[in-house]
Design a protein around this motif. Structure first.
Motif, PDB file in Angstrom:
ATOM      1  N   ARG A  25       0.802  -1.274   0.030  1.00 49.83           N
ATOM      2  CA  ARG A  25      -0.033  -0.022   0.067  1.00 49.83           C
ATOM      3  C   ARG A  25       0.859   1.447  -0.212  1.00 49.83           C
ATOM      4  O   ARG A  25       0.414   2.006   0.496  1.00 49.83           O
ATOM      5  CB  ARG A  25      -1.013  -0.206   1.262  1.00 49.83           C
ATOM      6  N   PHE A  26       1.959   1.300  -0.688  1.00 50.64           N
ATOM      7  CA  PHE A  26       2.911   2.463  -0.929  1.00 50.64           C
ATOM      8  C   PHE A  26       3.050   2.509  -2.387  1.00 50.64           C
ATOM      9  O   PHE A  26       3.946   2.431  -2.926  1.00 50.64           O
ATOM     10  CB  PHE A  26       4.131   2.306  -0.310  1.00 50.64           C
ATOM     11  N   ASP A  27       1.887   2.487  -3.211  1.00 54.45           N
ATOM     12  CA  ASP A  27       1.843   2.682  -4.565  1.00 54.45           C
ATOM     13  C   ASP A  27       2.864   3.684  -5.128  1.00 54.45           C
ATOM     14  O   ASP A  27       2.882   4.959  -4.649  1.00 54.45           O
ATOM     15  CB  ASP A  27       0.451   2.824  -5.090  1.00 54.45           C
ATOM     16  N   ILE A  28       3.417   3.272  -6.229  1.00 48.86           N
ATOM     17  CA  ILE A  28       4.461   4.134  -6.788  1.00 48.86           C
ATOM     18  C   ILE A  28       3.447   5.020  -7.817  1.00 48.86           C
ATOM     19  O   ILE A  28       2.796   4.542  -8.427  1.00 48.86           O
ATOM     20  CB  ILE A  28       5.805   3.255  -7.599  1.00 48.86           C
ATOM     21  N   VAL A  29       3.658   6.206  -7.768  1.00 48.85           N
ATOM     22  CA  VAL A  29       3.135   7.338  -8.306  1.00 48.85           C
ATOM     23  C   VAL A  29       3.146   6.998  -9.790  1.00 48.85           C
ATOM     24  O   VAL A  29       4.417   6.830 -10.229  1.00 48.85           O
ATOM     25  CB  VAL A  29       3.390   8.756  -8.197  1.00 48.85           C
ATOM     26  N   GLY A  30       2.174   7.013 -10.858  1.00 50.43           N
ATOM     27  CA  GLY A  30       2.196   6.717 -12.157  1.00 50.43           C
ATOM     28  C   GLY A  30       2.287   5.402 -12.512  1.00 50.43           C
ATOM     29  O   GLY A  30       1.992   4.914 -13.789  1.00 50.43           O
ATOM     30  N   ASP A  31       1.953   4.201 -11.725  1.00 46.93           N
ATOM     31  CA  ASP A  31       2.018   2.822 -11.968  1.00 46.93           C
ATOM     32  C   ASP A  31       0.441   2.559 -12.357  1.00 46.93           C
ATOM     33  O   ASP A  31      -0.191   2.431 -11.516  1.00 46.93           O
ATOM     34  CB  ASP A  31       2.404   1.944 -10.788  1.00 46.93           C
ATOM     35  N   THR A  32       0.312   2.561 -13.697  1.00 47.09           N
ATOM     36  CA  THR A  32      -1.045   2.171 -14.185  1.00 47.09           C
ATOM     37  C   THR A  32      -1.352   0.809 -14.265  1.00 47.09           C
ATOM     38  O   THR A  32      -2.312   0.285 -14.641  1.00 47.09           O
ATOM     39  CB  THR A  32      -0.955   2.777 -15.660  1.00 47.09           C
ATOM     40  N   HIS A  33      -0.308  -0.235 -13.750  1.00 48.72           N
ATOM     41  CA  HIS A  33      -0.499  -1.579 -13.815  1.00 48.72           C
ATOM     42  C   HIS A  33      -0.704  -2.097 -12.088  1.00 48.72           C
ATOM     43  O   HIS A  33      -1.795  -2.844 -12.191  1.00 48.72           O
ATOM     44  CB  HIS A  33       0.783  -2.457 -14.377  1.00 48.72           C
ATOM     45  N   HIS A  34      -0.120  -1.729 -11.577  1.00 44.75           N
ATOM     46  CA  HIS A  34      -0.356  -2.264 -10.153  1.00 44.75           C
ATOM     47  C   HIS A  34      -0.805  -1.089  -9.082  1.00 44.75           C
ATOM     48  O   HIS A  34      -1.025  -1.439  -7.891  1.00 44.75           O
ATOM     49  CB  HIS A  34       1.133  -2.832  -9.640  1.00 44.75           C
TER      50      HIS A  34
END
Length: 236
Positions: free
Chosen positions: A170-179
């Motif tokens: 739950r620390f999503d990488i900004v701009g990751d459109t897949h995960h």
């Protein structure tokens, strides 16, 4: 600096008779794959065309990831460098902008080995938050979203390993459109104009197969990372 078609510029960090190290731009695939248009540019072809040499791939960077990558001019050099990666003798460091503040630690949960499969393998990713900013971004049950610039050291090299690890925790990488977090991505694009994956291969260190000397190469933090952190921190 190699200037190539479709506005891609490829800074050369090092070149000799055995290998070349470049700063791969975002949006450029390393090698051709079945999902690309037949005339789409890719790194190994462009560098080969511009150097007049056959290019042999050594390791991978996703098309959406920018940063340092080494390519070989012969299969022998490529094999030696690949073995260094397999023996974990290569030091890799990434930087990313992520949602939240992960602090410092290690992700060691298994990750998927490729797209559209349920098979997982062990993976290890070390990380350390370098700085964080508070924003006024709020949506659903989230308020005052925090964004952090994080230093990342992957000890294994699985498919989308870094992206999977940060998304699962739950620390999503900004701009990751897949995960990643699609709502957050949309908001940040609307506010800052950035729509790239904020993941960058910042440094690479390996032993030169010819000289047997350790060599290290770095790439500066892309301006878009600063743009997002500064732009979002001033949102009101």
């Amino acid at each position: 600096m190699l200037s190539v078609e479709r506005n891609f510029e490829i800074p050369v960090l090092f070149q000799d008779e055995q290998l070349i190290v470049v700063d791969k731009p975002v949006g450029l695939a390393v090698h051709k794959n079945d999902f690309m248009p037949h005339d789409a540019p890719y790194l190994t072809k462009l560098v080969g065309d511009l150097t007049g040499r056959w290019i042999y791939n050594v390791h991978r960077l996703d098309a959406k990831t920018s940063g340092v990558i080494v390519l070989a001019f012969s299969p022998e050099v490529a094999k030696e460098l690949t073995l260094q990666f397999e023996r974990k003798e290569v030091a890799k460091k990434y930087v990313a902008v992520v949602q939240g503040n992960p602090g410092e630690g290690v992700f060691s949960d298994k990750v998927l080995v490729k797209k559209k499969t349920k098979f997982k393998k062990p993976a290890v990713t070390r990380f350390k938050a370098l700085e964080s900013v508070e924003t006024a971004i709020s949506y659903k049950d989230k308020t005052g979203i925090v964004l952090s610039l994080v230093e990342i050291i992957p000890e294994t090299g699985r498919w989308h390993q870094i992206r999977q690890h940060f998304a699962r925790n739950r620390f999503d990488i900004v701009g990751d459109t897949h995960h990643g977090d699609f709502t957050l991505n949309k908001i940040i694009t609307e506010k800052t104009g950035s729509n790239r994956l904020l993941l960058h291969a910042a440094s690479l260190e390996f032993t030169h197969p010819g000289t047997q000397m350790r060599q290290a190469f770095t790439s500066p933090l892309p301006e878009e990372f600063k743009k997002v952190l500064e732009g979002c921190s001033h949102l009101i």
